[in-house]
Design a protein around this motif. Structure first.
Motif, PDB file in Angstrom:
ATOM      1  N   ILE A   1       0.840  -1.188   0.000  1.00 41.07           N
ATOM      2  CA  ILE A   1       0.000   0.000   0.000  1.00 41.07           C
ATOM      3  C   ILE A   1       0.879   1.244   0.000  1.00 41.07           C
ATOM      4  O   ILE A   1       1.768   1.383   0.843  1.00 41.07           O
ATOM      5  CB  ILE A   1      -0.931   0.029   1.223  1.00 41.07           C
ATOM      6  N   CYS A   2       0.621   2.134  -0.942  1.00 39.76           N
ATOM      7  CA  CYS A   2       1.285   3.437  -0.989  1.00 39.76           C
ATOM      8  C   CYS A   2       0.221   4.473  -0.618  1.00 39.76           C
ATOM      9  O   CYS A   2      -0.695   4.734  -1.404  1.00 39.76           O
ATOM     10  CB  CYS A   2       1.864   3.707  -2.374  1.00 39.76           C
ATOM     11  N   PHE A   3       0.344   5.041   0.581  1.00 40.83           N
ATOM     12  CA  PHE A   3      -0.647   5.995   1.085  1.00 40.83           C
ATOM     13  C   PHE A   3      -0.108   7.408   0.881  1.00 40.83           C
ATOM     14  O   PHE A   3       0.936   7.775   1.414  1.00 40.83           O
ATOM     15  CB  PHE A   3      -0.916   5.735   2.563  1.00 40.83           C
ATOM     16  N   VAL A   4      -0.820   8.205   0.083  1.00 41.53           N
ATOM     17  CA  VAL A   4      -0.410   9.571  -0.235  1.00 41.53           C
ATOM     18  C   VAL A   4      -1.399  10.523   0.434  1.00 41.53           C
ATOM     19  O   VAL A   4      -2.610  10.385   0.270  1.00 41.53           O
ATOM     20  CB  VAL A   4      -0.398   9.805  -1.762  1.00 41.53           C
TER      21      VAL A   4
ATOM     22  N   PHE B   1      -2.285  16.555   0.113  1.00 41.44           N
ATOM     23  CA  PHE B   1      -1.863  17.232  -1.113  1.00 41.44           C
ATOM     24  C   PHE B   1      -3.020  18.040  -1.708  1.00 41.44           C
ATOM     25  O   PHE B   1      -4.196  17.737  -1.524  1.00 41.44           O
ATOM     26  CB  PHE B   1      -1.334  16.230  -2.144  1.00 41.44           C
ATOM     27  N   TYR B   2      -2.647  19.100  -2.399  1.00 37.40           N
ATOM     28  CA  TYR B   2      -3.585  19.943  -3.132  1.00 37.40           C
ATOM     29  C   TYR B   2      -2.822  20.623  -4.252  1.00 37.40           C
ATOM     30  O   TYR B   2      -1.713  21.092  -4.029  1.00 37.40           O
ATOM     31  CB  TYR B   2      -4.213  21.009  -2.213  1.00 37.40           C
ATOM     32  N   PRO B   3      -3.363  20.674  -5.464  1.00 36.53           N
ATOM     33  CA  PRO B   3      -4.660  20.174  -5.925  1.00 36.53           C
ATOM     34  C   PRO B   3      -4.688  18.643  -5.994  1.00 36.53           C
ATOM     35  O   PRO B   3      -3.638  18.002  -5.861  1.00 36.53           O
ATOM     36  CB  PRO B   3      -4.792  20.797  -7.313  1.00 36.53           C
ATOM     37  N   PRO B   4      -5.860  18.041  -6.206  1.00 36.18           N
ATOM     38  CA  PRO B   4      -5.995  16.581  -6.126  1.00 36.18           C
ATOM     39  C   PRO B   4      -5.578  15.855  -7.393  1.00 36.18           C
ATOM     40  O   PRO B   4      -6.238  14.907  -7.798  1.00 36.18           O
ATOM     41  CB  PRO B   4      -7.488  16.404  -5.858  1.00 36.18           C
ATOM     42  N   ASP B   5      -4.492  16.281  -8.009  1.00 35.31           N
ATOM     43  CA  ASP B   5      -3.971  15.608  -9.199  1.00 35.31           C
ATOM     44  C   ASP B   5      -2.601  15.045  -8.865  1.00 35.31           C
ATOM     45  O   ASP B   5      -1.642  15.796  -8.671  1.00 35.31           O
ATOM     46  CB  ASP B   5      -3.843  16.587 -10.377  1.00 35.31           C
ATOM     47  N   ILE B   6      -2.487  13.735  -8.774  1.00 36.49           N
ATOM     48  CA  ILE B   6      -1.201  13.103  -8.524  1.00 36.49           C
ATOM     49  C   ILE B   6      -0.993  11.967  -9.528  1.00 36.49           C
ATOM     50  O   ILE B   6      -1.941  11.472 -10.130  1.00 36.49           O
ATOM     51  CB  ILE B   6      -1.083  12.538  -7.081  1.00 36.49           C
ATOM     52  N   ARG B   7       0.253  11.595  -9.672  1.00 38.56           N
ATOM     53  CA  ARG B   7       0.597  10.449 -10.520  1.00 38.56           C
ATOM     54  C   ARG B   7       1.441   9.510  -9.676  1.00 38.56           C
ATOM     55  O   ARG B   7       2.448   9.919  -9.087  1.00 38.56           O
ATOM     56  CB  ARG B   7       1.376  10.906 -11.754  1.00 38.56           C
TER      57      ARG B   7
ATOM     58  N   VAL C   1      -1.490  -3.158 -10.301  1.00 37.45           N
ATOM     59  CA  VAL C   1      -1.493  -1.832  -9.698  1.00 37.45           C
ATOM     60  C   VAL C   1      -2.905  -1.247  -9.729  1.00 37.45           C
ATOM     61  O   VAL C   1      -3.616  -1.378 -10.731  1.00 37.45           O
ATOM     62  CB  VAL C   1      -0.519  -0.890 -10.442  1.00 37.45           C
ATOM     63  N   SER C   2      -3.306  -0.609  -8.647  1.00 36.57           N
ATOM     64  CA  SER C   2      -4.603   0.073  -8.608  1.00 36.57           C
ATOM     65  C   SER C   2      -4.437   1.424  -7.929  1.00 36.57           C
ATOM     66  O   SER C   2      -3.526   1.625  -7.117  1.00 36.57           O
ATOM     67  CB  SER C   2      -5.646  -0.767  -7.855  1.00 36.57           C
ATOM     68  N   LEU C   3      -5.332   2.347  -8.261  1.00 36.59           N
ATOM     69  CA  LEU C   3      -5.321   3.690  -7.672  1.00 36.59           C
ATOM     70  C   LEU C   3      -6.745   4.041  -7.269  1.00 36.59           C
ATOM     71  O   LEU C   3      -7.669   3.987  -8.087  1.00 36.59           O
ATOM     72  CB  LEU C   3      -4.779   4.718  -8.670  1.00 36.59           C
ATOM     73  N   SER C   4      -6.936   4.399  -5.994  1.00 36.74           N
ATOM     74  CA  SER C   4      -8.270   4.736  -5.502  1.00 36.74           C
ATOM     75  C   SER C   4      -8.668   6.134  -5.964  1.00 36.74           C
ATOM     76  O   SER C   4      -7.854   6.889  -6.510  1.00 36.74           O
ATOM     77  CB  SER C   4      -8.287   4.686  -3.972  1.00 36.74           C
ATOM     78  N   ARG C   5      -9.932   6.462  -5.738  1.00 35.72           N
ATOM     79  CA  ARG C   5     -10.334   7.850  -5.905  1.00 35.72           C
ATOM     80  C   ARG C   5      -9.671   8.673  -4.802  1.00 35.72           C
ATOM     81  O   ARG C   5      -9.195   8.133  -3.813  1.00 35.72           O
ATOM     82  CB  ARG C   5     -11.863   7.966  -5.801  1.00 35.72           C
ATOM     83  N   TYR C   6      -9.647   9.981  -4.969  1.00 34.68           N
ATOM     84  CA  TYR C   6      -9.089  10.810  -3.906  1.00 34.68           C
ATOM     85  C   TYR C   6     -10.176  11.096  -2.875  1.00 34.68           C
ATOM     86  O   TYR C   6     -11.369  11.091  -3.180  1.00 34.68           O
ATOM     87  CB  TYR C   6      -8.504  12.107  -4.456  1.00 34.68           C
ATOM     88  N   PHE C   7      -9.749  11.353  -1.616  1.00 36.12           N
ATOM     89  CA  PHE C   7     -10.676  11.621  -0.523  1.00 36.12           C
ATOM     90  C   PHE C   7     -10.310  12.949   0.134  1.00 36.12           C
ATOM     91  O   PHE C   7      -9.134  13.288   0.251  1.00 36.12           O
ATOM     92  CB  PHE C   7     -10.630  10.494   0.515  1.00 36.12           C
ATOM     93  N   LEU C   8     -11.321  13.672   0.570  1.00 38.88           N
ATOM     94  CA  LEU C   8     -11.135  14.997   1.144  1.00 38.88           C
ATOM     95  C   LEU C   8     -10.775  14.909   2.623  1.00 38.88           C
ATOM     96  O   LEU C   8     -11.398  14.177   3.394  1.00 38.88           O
ATOM     97  CB  LEU C   8     -12.422  15.812   0.979  1.00 38.88           C
ATOM     98  N   ASN C   9      -9.744  15.674   3.042  1.00 41.38           N
ATOM     99  CA  ASN C   9      -9.383  15.813   4.448  1.00 41.38           C
ATOM    100  C   ASN C   9     -10.104  17.018   5.056  1.00 41.38           C
ATOM    101  O   ASN C   9     -10.671  17.853   4.343  1.00 41.38           O
ATOM    102  CB  ASN C   9      -7.872  15.996   4.611  1.00 41.38           C
TER     103      ASN C   9
ATOM    104  N   GLN D   1      -5.081   9.698  -0.939  1.00 42.27           N
ATOM    105  CA  GLN D   1      -5.370   8.691  -1.960  1.00 42.27           C
ATOM    106  C   GLN D   1      -4.506   7.461  -1.699  1.00 42.27           C
ATOM    107  O   GLN D   1      -3.418   7.556  -1.124  1.00 42.27           O
ATOM    108  CB  GLN D   1      -5.083   9.276  -3.349  1.00 42.27           C
ATOM    109  N   PHE D   2      -4.995   6.296  -2.138  1.00 39.33           N
ATOM    110  CA  PHE D   2      -4.279   5.041  -1.976  1.00 39.33           C
ATOM    111  C   PHE D   2      -3.927   4.452  -3.336  1.00 39.33           C
ATOM    112  O   PHE D   2      -4.733   4.474  -4.258  1.00 39.33           O
ATOM    113  CB  PHE D   2      -5.129   4.010  -1.219  1.00 39.33           C
ATOM    114  N   SER D   3      -2.718   3.898  -3.425  1.00 37.37           N
ATOM    115  CA  SER D   3      -2.361   3.068  -4.569  1.00 37.37           C
ATOM    116  C   SER D   3      -1.867   1.743  -4.017  1.00 37.37           C
ATOM    117  O   SER D   3      -1.163   1.709  -2.999  1.00 37.37           O
ATOM    118  CB  SER D   3      -1.268   3.724  -5.419  1.00 37.37           C
ATOM    119  N   THR D   4      -2.237   0.634  -4.659  1.00 39.63           N
ATOM    120  CA  THR D   4      -1.829  -0.684  -4.173  1.00 39.63           C
ATOM    121  C   THR D   4      -1.135  -1.474  -5.273  1.00 39.63           C
ATOM    122  O   THR D   4      -1.370  -1.249  -6.455  1.00 39.63           O
ATOM    123  CB  THR D   4      -3.039  -1.492  -3.663  1.00 39.63           C
TER     124      THR D   4
END
Length: 248
Positions: free
Chosen positions: A136-139, A142-148, A162-170, A177-180
């Motif tokens: 799990i890569c937990f990011v 961050f703002y704006p909500p655009d990451i790679r 590889v998977s990438l979740s939707r982004y979630f608001l803090n 966001q999570f990537s696995t």
């Protein structure tokens, strides 16, 4: 209503914040209704209650998707009128071009600061050699909500598993966001997760190497060693006795 424009080239966000929203009881709750308008024409609509996402809207399927577990809300239709929610989201989506035009008109104002992401890399459970696991890569923050997010194994880029979740608001209006990565660990493998974001001067990379706990020798081996030494002692004693007998 709070309108944030941190990077006009990438995204626009219109955030409606409802404070002290009483939904389930007389206790005050914080609710966030988020409409994300992106340059490529896509729109994200989410609703969060006390920092927990309640639902989001899937415009491709034209439906509202509830993300709270059933033990919290067994039937969301008892709380919200689902068709009404989708109609409101569609209207918010239609307002995105208006919001974009409004913010573009104020482009001369200095842009707000961007928030660089933080990241950590960890396995979902204890790793065993040759058994399929998940990294799990937990990011976060961050703002704006655009990451790679990209993954490597032993220096080579990995796309399978590889998977990438939707982004979630803090609560502070940043995002997480999570990537696995699904993988089968081997001795000597090295994995990395790299995050790219507008607020980073260079990509942020985390490295992880599996550590395996090899079984210790244990009592059986120690018992075997003790038995061997004992037999050698008996043999040595027998030789001494034989020699003593012949010497008499």
């Amino acid at each position: 209503m709070v309108i944030r424009s941190r990077d006009m080239k990438r995204s626009l966000l219109v955030i409606l914040i409802l404070n002290t929203c009483c939904v389930f009881s007389q206790i005050a709750h914080d609710a966030y209704y988020l409409v994300g308008c992106f340059e490529n024409g896509t729109t994200e609509v989410q609703f969060a209650l006390d920092a927990e996402e309640f639902f989001y809207v899937n415009f491709k399927r034209e439906e509202v998707v509830y993300t709270l577990p059933k033990f919290v809300v067994d039937d969301p239709s008892h709380i919200f009128e689902i068709p009404h929610l989708y109609r409101d989201a569609a209207r918010a989506k239609a307002l995105c071009p208006v919001a974009a035009a409004l913010i573009k008109a104020e482009e001369k104002n200095p842009p707000e600061e961007r928030d660089p992401p933080e990241s950590i890399l960890y396995p979902a459970e204890e790793v065993q050699l040759g058994v399929e696991h998940t990294l799990i890569c937990f990011v976060n923050h961050f703002y704006p909500p655009d990451i790679r997010v990209s993954w490597t194994k032993n220096g080579d880029l990995v796309s399978e598993g590889v998977s990438l979740s939707r982004y979630f608001l803090n609560n502070d209006q940043t995002f997480h966001q999570f990537s696995t990565l699904t993988f089968t660990p081997r001795e000597g493998d090295i994995y990395s997760c790299t995050v790219e974001h507008l607020a980073l001067a260079r990509p942020l990379t985390r490295i992880w190497e599996p550590e395996f706990t090899h079984p210790s020798p244990g009592p059986d081996i120690f018992c075997g060693v003790g038995l061997t030494l004992g037999l050698l002692g008996v043999a040595a004693g027998t030789v001494l006795l034989v020699k003593g007998h012949h010497g008499q």
